[in-house]
Scaffold this motif. Structure first.
Motif: not given
Length: 612
Positions: A176-182
């Protein structure tokens, strides 16, 4: 603030004083390729301008690179242009890796594959073969003539802007694609920086893959965040000659390094006496150990093997984390050294941590730095007190936004609320307990084998089995339902190292050792060829996948000792197994007397649960 602003500020501050150096092992001589912070920023701005010109802003790009500086410049170029970077292993000709890359392209809506010229042709042909060449462009960034750095204009980037996606390795589920922010990036790099003592300067050494969270966050991005130098090599170079890592620590006077437990064990067993005699590890102050179970034996073996070279036990820094929390959740601070305690094994099976002088050794994973960690009963959602084993829940600035285009899975994992309403928390899926502020990890919820009301952790079974004979390698322990839960161990064996022992003899020895150590009256042992145990791209054991292959008759079986209940379900393929592989035993009591010592049943479960 964004991570781009942090990188640019560090480039302005340090310019050509700080740098990244890629080290190549040339028959014992070091070849170096260097890029300063100022040069890296210029490269990122040029790539950012080029990507913006190709209208890639807010689009996803799959980064498929060998180890080296080209990946780092391109990754930062994606951040600089608000392109969602997706680091992934270079698939080459491995069918499983190619299948995984194809799945990521489709799942992440990838528009462009970024790579180098050495691999562009292979990847272009592969995209054509799978019918993606019309939808996905493949670009070799090392042969581009991008605009100059001054052509770059910073897009609107804030703390909540999506920076990149880290695809999980799929040890218990599909990637699964884990969405990481700045903001996630900045927070976790700060956590790591504080754990290593908040140095104003310093040198790091490593070799981890850049497409894994530990390699990307813990190794590659930490230096430019903190303002230090990094010397790094390729994973292949390390595996081929593990002394390279130790030699780099000495040559460059590194103060910190990061790696999973197997790497330290590999060095302790594979570095020769001659190589060890020439080492100087006295500069090393922080050796982060995670990504898989941390074994007390490895900690002791490293100290014994390299103590004369200056390696100090206090340098050990066991840690725990996962991709869904960017990387680090808890860590052992600089100079503290590992906390190893013994606990009653019977109590652990009942989800209670009771200290015992002659019990199972567990290595603590450190303490939260600024994250909130709770241990929560996954069924009642009651927060458990110290010394009670339950699911580890986490809250803090490093916790990711969720999974890409998977709303239901995101709610399940990222929206955990305790019975008292406290939340939201990230539900890690890991079991563990807190004691005196220290976190101990005992395993994965999905991997626990429940037999007669007892909770058995597969890592313990696998480690105990590995000690039975020197021919044994990786193993996967799991339960199979066949009129009740039955324990199965799939164990890799190197037949050329059996040293006169028969495969059946070794399999029965494993049964006897595990039967005594864990009180198992009956279990099945399946010996398979090297590579037969399923693993993720980061080397984690895929127990559920191995189970499916066993039941489907697809394992390269060398020999099987099956209980009667399992024989009807899991009959190895005759081409791989041969007639001798179909031996069936009712209980481990009939096994041979060659066994492991009771201490062999001891393993620890401290781990950075590496996501990629």
């Amino acid at each position: 603030m964004s991570f781009v602003q942090r990188v640019r500020a560090q480039a302005d501050r340090y310019g050509h004083e700080r740098s990244y150096t890629f080290v190549e092992d040339r028959r014992g001589e070091f070849g170096e390729t260097r890029m300063t912070f100022a040069e890296l920023d210029a490269r990122a701005r040029s790539m950012g301008a080029w990507l913006t010109g190709r209208r890639m802003t807010d689009q996803t790009a799959l980064l498929l690179y060998p180890a080296g500086l080209e990946f780092l410049g391109t990754f930062l170029g994606c951040l600089y242009s608000r392109v969602i970077a997706v680091p992934s292993p270079l698939p080459q000709t491995d069918p499983r890796a190619l299948e995984r890359a194809e799945g990521i392209i489709k799942d992440a809506d990838v528009r462009m594959v970024l790579t180098d010229s050495a691999n562009q042709g292979m990847l272009t042909r592969w995209l054509r073969d799978v019918g993606l060449d019309g939808a996905v462009e493949c670009v070799a960034t090392d042969t581009l003539c991008p605009p100059g750095p001054d052509a770059w204009t910073m897009p609107e980037i804030g703390p909540d802007t999506l920076a990149y996606m880290q695809y999980t390795s799929g040890s218990t589920s599909e990637p699964r694609g884990v969405m990481l922010t700045h903001a996630n990036l900045l927070h976790n790099e700060e956590e790591i920086w504080r754990a290593i003592g908040s140095p104003e300067e310093g040198v790091g050494v490593g070799w981890l893959p850049h497409y894994h969270d530990m390699g990307l966050i813990g190794m590659l991005l930490q230096p430019i965040y903190a303002g230090g130098d990094l010397y790094f090599a390729s994973p292949i170079a390390f595996v081929m000659r593990p002394a390279l890592w130790m030699e780099m620590i000495g040559r460059y006077r590194a103060g910190y390094t990061v790696a999973p437990n197997f790497a330290y064990e590999w060095c302790a067993t594979r570095v020769t006496d001659g190589q060890a005699a020439g080492l100087d590890l006295s500069s090393l102050r922080f050796a982060l150990n995670g990504a898989e179970p941390v074994r007390p034996g490895t900690l002791r073996a490293m100290a014994a093997r390299f103590g004369a070279a200056g390696f100090e036990e206090k340098a050990w820094a066991p840690a725990y984390g996962m991709a869904e929390a960017t990387l680090v959740i808890t860590a052992t601070p600089l100079g503290h050294g590992p906390l190893v305690r013994r606990f009653d094994p019977g109590a652990l099976e009942r989800h209670r941590a009771v200290p015992a002088e002659d019990g199972v050794e567990l290595v603590g994973c450190g303490r939260p730095i600024s994250m909130t960690v709770r241990v929560v009963d996954p069924d009642t959602r009651e927060v458990r007190p110290d010394g009670r084993v339950a699911e580890i829940w986490v809250r803090g600035g490093s916790v990711a936004r969720g999974y890409w285009q998977r709303a239901e899975a995101s709610r399940d994992a990222f929206d955990g609320y305790a019975a008292d309403g406290d939340g939201p928390f990230l539900r890690t899926g890991d079991l563990g307990f807190l004691l005196d502020g220290e976190l101990y990890v005992t395993g994965r919820i999905k991997d626990v084998v429940i037999v007669n009301g007892r909770n058995l952790y597969p890592q313990d079974l696998e480690e105990a089995a590995r000690q039975v004979h020197p021919s044994l390698g990786a193993a996967a322990a799991f339960g199979v339902e066949a009129g009740g839960e039955h324990v199965v161990l799939v164990q890799e064996v190197r037949e050329q190292r059996l040293a006169g022992a028969g495969a059946g003899e070794v399999a029965r020895a494993i049964q006897a050792a595990l039967g005594r150590a864990f009180g198992l009256p009956s279990m099945s042992v399946v010996l398979v060829e090297r590579g037969g145990v399923g693993k993720t791209t980061s080397g984690k054991i895929q127990r559920s996948r191995t189970r499916d292959l066993l039941l489907g008759g697809s394992l390269p079986v060398v020999h099987a000792e099956l209980t009667a209940a399992l024989a009807a379900l899991a009959v190895p393929g005759p081409e791989a197994a041969g007639p001798a592989a179909h031996a069936v035993t009712e209980t481990a009591a009939h096994a041979v007397t060659e066994t492991a010592t009771p201490e062999a049943a001891v393993t620890t479960r401290a781990a950075v649960t590496e996501g990629a």
